[in-house]
Write a protein that holds these residues in place. Structure first.
Motif, mmCIF file in Angstrom:
data_model
loop_
_atom_site.group_PDB
_atom_site.id
_atom_site.type_symbol
_atom_site.label_atom_id
_atom_site.label_comp_id
_atom_site.label_asym_id
_atom_site.label_seq_id
_atom_site.Cartn_x
_atom_site.Cartn_y
_atom_site.Cartn_z
ATOM 1 N N ARG A 1 -8.146 7.488 11.366
ATOM 2 C CA ARG A 1 -8.514 8.683 10.611
ATOM 3 C C ARG A 1 -8.463 8.360 9.115
ATOM 4 N N PRO A 2 -9.348 8.952 8.325
ATOM 5 C CA PRO A 2 -9.273 8.752 6.874
ATOM 6 C C PRO A 2 -7.928 9.242 6.343
ATOM 7 N N ASN B 1 -4.506 3.630 -3.253
ATOM 8 C CA ASN B 1 -3.251 4.227 -2.786
ATOM 9 C C ASN B 1 -2.879 3.738 -1.397
ATOM 10 N N ASP B 2 -3.516 2.669 -0.914
ATOM 11 C CA ASP B 2 -3.277 2.097 0.414
ATOM 12 C C ASP B 2 -3.542 3.093 1.529
ATOM 13 N N GLN B 3 -4.600 3.869 1.391
ATOM 14 C CA GLN B 3 -5.005 4.805 2.431
ATOM 15 C C GLN B 3 -6.393 4.423 2.912
ATOM 16 N N LEU B 4 -6.609 4.613 4.217
ATOM 17 C CA LEU B 4 -7.879 4.258 4.850
ATOM 18 C C LEU B 4 -9.001 5.138 4.313
ATOM 19 N N VAL B 5 -10.070 4.499 3.841
ATOM 20 C CA VAL B 5 -11.214 5.259 3.341
ATOM 21 C C VAL B 5 -12.493 4.980 4.120
ATOM 22 N N GLY B 6 -12.561 3.867 4.857
ATOM 23 C CA GLY B 6 -13.774 3.605 5.600
ATOM 24 C C GLY B 6 -13.683 2.366 6.458
#
Length: 175
Positions: A47-48, A98-103
């Protein structure tokens, strides 16, 4: 005579070595697998906004973590079944600052099973299997009265919270 025997023996030996490298029909050849096994179920769980740690829990360690592209993880998988042509699948996962999944990009698409991608949604053509971004997921329907799901939801709603006691600090005396 001696030279002819030696020549015949050496040609026979060279011929046997040459045949040892050839494949004979009916000889078993192993499947060669390399890389990270990635399934559609794993992709569907992403999930994003997920952190790198959550993605690593689902997908495992990336095969390639590039120093020059620190915000991208690459998962590669190849299989060569029984000496036939090698098949390869690739997935790249991209994170923001921010080390978060974007794609993600590659051979898998979220929400599209491999069968649907090959056969098409209605079985007519593979081009139909592309996901439509305008489609919104359906809202969840409330559980039916008396069902197990309704009982579980009722128990979850009526849970009493218990405060966690905080320990008092230990007094230390100066020595």
């Amino acid at each position: 005579m001696q030279n002819t025997k030696l020549l015949l023996t050496s040609l026979t030996l060279v011929g046997l070595f040459a045949l040892a490298g050839c494949s004979f029909p009916g000889v078993y050849k192993i499947d060669i697998q390399q890389g990270n096994v990635v399934t559609q179920d794993m992709i569907d769980q992403l999930r994003p906004g997920m952190t790198r740690r959550q993605v690593r829990f689902i997908m495992g360690n990336p095969l390639i973590s590039d120093t020059f592209h620190a915000d991208r993880w690459d998962y590669l998988y190849s299989i060569q079944p029984g000496g036939t042509q090698r098949l390869q699948e690739r997935v790249s996962i991209v994170f923001d600052s921010n080390d978060q999944l974007v794609g993600l990009a590659g051979d898998f698409m979220p929400g599209v099973s491999r069968d649907e991608a090959i056969l098409g949604q209605d079985g007519s053509s593979p081009a139909v299997a592309t996901p439509k971004p305008s489609e919104q997921p359906k809202a969840e329907e409330p559980p039916k009265p008396g069902s197990l799901l309704e009982k579980i939801q009722h128990e979850v709603d009526n849970v009493e919270t218990v405060p966690v006691p905080t320990p008092t600090p230990l007094e230390t005396s100066p020595q």
